[in-house]
Design a protein around this motif. Structure first.
Motif, PDB file in Angstrom:
ATOM      1  N   ALA A 184      34.598  41.660  39.836  1.00  0.00           N
ATOM      2  CA  ALA A 184      34.277  42.708  41.050  1.00  0.00           C
ATOM      3  C   ALA A 184      33.327  42.090  42.050  1.00  0.00           C
ATOM      4  O   ALA A 184      32.793  43.041  42.807  1.00  0.00           O
ATOM      5  CB  ALA A 184      33.989  44.159  40.762  1.00  0.00           C
ATOM      6  N   GLN A 185      32.988  40.877  41.976  1.00  0.00           N
ATOM      7  CA  GLN A 185      32.028  40.459  42.836  1.00  0.00           C
ATOM      8  C   GLN A 185      32.397  39.599  44.142  1.00  0.00           C
ATOM      9  O   GLN A 185      31.853  39.736  45.080  1.00  0.00           O
ATOM     10  CB  GLN A 185      30.862  39.674  42.303  1.00  0.00           C
ATOM     11  CG  GLN A 185      30.182  40.341  41.321  1.00  0.00           C
ATOM     12  CD  GLN A 185      29.092  39.723  40.180  1.00  0.00           C
ATOM     13  OE1 GLN A 185      28.211  39.297  40.738  1.00  0.00           O
ATOM     14  NE2 GLN A 185      29.616  39.528  39.187  1.00  0.00           N
ATOM     15  N   GLY A 201      35.734  39.071  45.577  1.00  0.00           N
ATOM     16  CA  GLY A 201      36.620  39.851  46.721  1.00  0.00           C
ATOM     17  C   GLY A 201      38.091  38.764  46.581  1.00  0.00           C
ATOM     18  O   GLY A 201      38.707  39.236  47.526  1.00  0.00           O
ATOM     19  N   ASP A 229      36.521  37.741  38.768  1.00  0.00           N
ATOM     20  CA  ASP A 229      36.827  38.833  37.696  1.00  0.00           C
ATOM     21  C   ASP A 229      35.900  39.740  37.192  1.00  0.00           C
ATOM     22  O   ASP A 229      35.839  40.573  36.204  1.00  0.00           O
ATOM     23  CB  ASP A 229      37.518  37.999  36.262  1.00  0.00           C
ATOM     24  CG  ASP A 229      38.300  39.050  35.528  1.00  0.00           C
ATOM     25  OD1 ASP A 229      38.966  39.869  35.816  1.00  0.00           O
ATOM     26  OD2 ASP A 229      38.541  38.709  34.258  1.00  0.00           O
ATOM     27  N   VAL A 271      40.828  47.184  48.595  1.00  0.00           N
ATOM     28  CA  VAL A 271      40.109  47.363  47.261  1.00  0.00           C
ATOM     29  C   VAL A 271      40.232  46.111  46.358  1.00  0.00           C
ATOM     30  O   VAL A 271      40.884  45.142  46.729  1.00  0.00           O
ATOM     31  CB  VAL A 271      40.752  48.386  46.722  1.00  0.00           C
ATOM     32  CG1 VAL A 271      40.581  49.798  47.223  1.00  0.00           C
ATOM     33  CG2 VAL A 271      42.274  48.096  46.157  1.00  0.00           C
ATOM     34  N   LYS A 272      39.378  45.973  45.392  1.00  0.00           N
ATOM     35  CA  LYS A 272      39.452  44.699  44.815  1.00  0.00           C
ATOM     36  C   LYS A 272      40.451  44.965  43.542  1.00  0.00           C
ATOM     37  O   LYS A 272      40.028  45.943  42.556  1.00  0.00           O
ATOM     38  CB  LYS A 272      38.041  44.546  44.079  1.00  0.00           C
ATOM     39  CG  LYS A 272      36.937  43.996  45.125  1.00  0.00           C
ATOM     40  CD  LYS A 272      35.579  43.781  44.645  1.00  0.00           C
ATOM     41  CE  LYS A 272      34.843  43.264  45.962  1.00  0.00           C
ATOM     42  NZ  LYS A 272      33.357  43.227  45.716  1.00  0.00           N
ATOM     43  N   GLY A 281      31.344  42.019  50.679  1.00  0.00           N
ATOM     44  CA  GLY A 281      32.178  41.839  49.220  1.00  0.00           C
ATOM     45  C   GLY A 281      32.840  40.760  49.007  1.00  0.00           C
ATOM     46  O   GLY A 281      33.774  40.641  47.968  1.00  0.00           O
ATOM     47  N   ASN A 282      32.968  39.851  50.033  1.00  0.00           N
ATOM     48  CA  ASN A 282      33.743  38.454  49.924  1.00  0.00           C
ATOM     49  C   ASN A 282      32.990  37.410  49.722  1.00  0.00           C
ATOM     50  O   ASN A 282      32.326  36.936  50.920  1.00  0.00           O
ATOM     51  CB  ASN A 282      34.873  38.635  50.778  1.00  0.00           C
ATOM     52  CG  ASN A 282      35.996  39.644  50.979  1.00  0.00           C
ATOM     53  OD1 ASN A 282      35.582  40.606  51.370  1.00  0.00           O
ATOM     54  ND2 ASN A 282      37.063  39.285  50.493  1.00  0.00           N
ATOM     55  N   THR A 320      41.157  40.882  46.729  1.00  0.00           N
ATOM     56  CA  THR A 320      41.136  42.277  47.497  1.00  0.00           C
ATOM     57  C   THR A 320      42.688  42.310  47.945  1.00  0.00           C
ATOM     58  O   THR A 320      43.618  41.237  48.467  1.00  0.00           O
ATOM     59  CB  THR A 320      40.217  41.662  48.713  1.00  0.00           C
ATOM     60  OG1 THR A 320      39.278  41.711  48.264  1.00  0.00           O
ATOM     61  CG2 THR A 320      40.346  43.191  49.795  1.00  0.00           C
ATOM     62  N   CYS A 330      40.894  43.301  40.869  1.00  0.00           N
ATOM     63  CA  CYS A 330      40.602  43.151  39.379  1.00  0.00           C
ATOM     64  C   CYS A 330      39.748  44.156  38.752  1.00  0.00           C
ATOM     65  O   CYS A 330      39.165  44.242  37.766  1.00  0.00           O
ATOM     66  CB  CYS A 330      39.844  41.792  39.481  1.00  0.00           C
ATOM     67  SG  CYS A 330      37.936  41.748  39.902  1.00  0.00           S
ATOM     68  N   SER A 387      40.569  41.426  53.622  1.00  0.00           N
ATOM     69  CA  SER A 387      39.315  42.330  54.226  1.00  0.00           C
ATOM     70  C   SER A 387      39.085  42.404  55.761  1.00  0.00           C
ATOM     71  O   SER A 387      38.813  43.236  56.258  1.00  0.00           O
ATOM     72  CB  SER A 387      37.858  41.677  53.566  1.00  0.00           C
ATOM     73  OG  SER A 387      37.631  42.146  52.117  1.00  0.00           O
TER      74      SER A 387
END
Lengths: 266, 156
Positions: free
Chosen positions: B44-45, B47, B42, B58-59, B133-134, B50, B61, B111
């Motif tokens: 944005a770290q 992923g 929650d 895009v994320k 990013g995941n 996604t 959240c 992703s």
């Protein structure tokens, strides 16, 4: 997140009108910083004005020796733009190094520049390339734009619409990234132009800055070794859990050296 | 005050009302009841949330539902075949131990599909960089990288 009124702006003029009408209205670009701040209740605007629907604020075009990039152009779009990759590859490299893929698909040039995060990448490009920040009211020179940590020359009601980057002869960007966030612990953009050399540094100080001693050294000899011996004072640099001011000062020289090498294609 | 919101989700037009502060991921999960899109961090770290917004990962959240007004969205539920068969990338994750607890998997798969669209023949290095990013806390990523390599071949 606190409640707010939401408006989707139809044009820059519409956004400006709504911005001045709100009690504490804020602009929403890609939202990759702002949404997180809202969620943590670090920001509580009365109104959010979404710029996402304004087509005139997106896109890259070449105009009179400059690359003019719309403020709502995403990092992914800048990184993929053939115009950017041809005329200033360092800017494409920089844009491709921001955050992660999903952040780059939402985050925008204008949002990053307006936020003026001390560790953001774009300020190094604005300073290093000597860009002009074009707003709905005026053009602001790079050297007059960043005023401090999260502080810019933007006045209330002012909206960044485009950023104009003069096309250099050569440019290079090197960043020592935070391994988790990819924010710049130190990032340096070096550009060689007909008028001289500019060195823009981000991540090291409260806001992006130039290094005149390095610029002078590079005018005399545009080579990585020319900047290696330039000593950077750490006294006004940032110190946090990621890096001390002394370490950042050291990194400025190392990243500048790598940026020059990148500019030379080495 | 709730605002009317319309978008296309997994090929179907959707209309609903949402508060301006509703996050896209909450809209997808709570209002559309598409709970395959996960909320991991929650912030944005990680992923896990996604999705594809107009074809780009895009994320969900880290954006407002209203930012997706009029957009075309694909969630993990939207990638399976008409007969419910797994997408080649999902099948590759199953075959190559690309998951353990499975929490990050919807985001990883979304992703990975976005990645293959841009890099049809990705190297291991490209896969690792693109999946920056995941986050996965189970597999140590090796199985995921193998799965994406195999998924890319299967998608080709």
């Amino acid at each position: 997140m606190y409640a707010f009124n939401y408006h989707k702006a139809s044009s820059v003029a519409d956004a400006a009108a709504r911005l001045s009408a709100g009690v504490d209205a804020k602009l929403l670009a890609g939202g990759q910083t702002l949404i997180a701040a809202l969620k943590m209740r670090l920001a509580a605007p009365s109104d959010l004005i979404d710029l996402g629907g304004i087509a005139e604020m997106r896109g890259v075009r070449t105009e009179g020796g400059k690359l003019v990039i719309g403020a709502m152009t995403t990092h992914a779009q800048v990184a993929a733009s053939q115009d950017v990759r041809q005329s200033m590859p360092a800017l494409a490299v920089l844009a491709a190094s921001i955050g992660d893929r999903m952040v780059r698909n939402m985050g925008t040039l204008g949002g990053s520049v307006a936020n003026a995060d001390p560790a953001a990448d774009y300020p190094a490009a604005v300073i290093g390339l000597g860009a002009t920040i074009i707003t709905n009211k005026r053009g602001i020179g790079a050297d007059d734009f960043f005023k401090g940590m999260y502080e810019t020359a933007l006045q209330p009601g002012e909206i960044i619409t485009q950023v104009a980057f003069p096309i250099p002869q050569k440019c290079g960007y090197a960043k020592f990234a935070n391994p988790a966030s990819r924010y710049a612990i130190v990032g340096v953009l070096v550009a060689q132009t007909g008028g001289g050399v500019r060195v823009g540094v981000t991540g090291a100080g409260p806001c992006a800055f130039r290094v005149p001693e390095m610029e002078k050294a590079l005018v005399a000899n545009f080579a990585p070794d020319a900047v290696a011996s330039v000593k950077i004072s750490h006294t006004s640099l940032n110190s946090d859990l990621h890096a001390s001011a002394e370490y950042r000062a050291h990194l400025v020289a190392v990243m500048a050296k790598r940026a020059v090498a990148a500019a030379l294609g080495q | 005050m709730p605002v009317k919101l319309s978008m296309t989700v997994n090929g179907k037009p959707v209309s609903a009302e949402a508060e301006p502060r509703t996050l896209l991921v909450d809209f997808i999960r709570d209002q559309l009841r598409l709970t395959g899109t996960h909320i991991g961090c929650d912030t944005a770290q990680c992923g896990a949330c996604t999705i594809h917004l107009n074809g780009n990962a895009v994320k969900s959240c880290n954006m407002l539902a209203l930012q997706a007004q009029g957009a075309t969205i694909t969630t993990i539920e939207g990638i399976t075949g008409p007969d419910g068969s797994l997408h080649p990338m999902q099948a590759a994750f199953r075959d190559h131990h690309g998951l353990q607890c499975g929490y990050c998997t919807p985001g990883m798969v979304m992703s990975a599909i976005d990645l293959v669209k841009r890099h049809p023949h990705p190297s291991e290095q490209t896969i690792r960089a693109e999946l920056d990013g995941n986050l996965c806390r189970c597999t140590g990523y090796h199985g995921i990288v193998k799965a994406v390599e195999a998924g890319a071949k299967a998608m080709g």
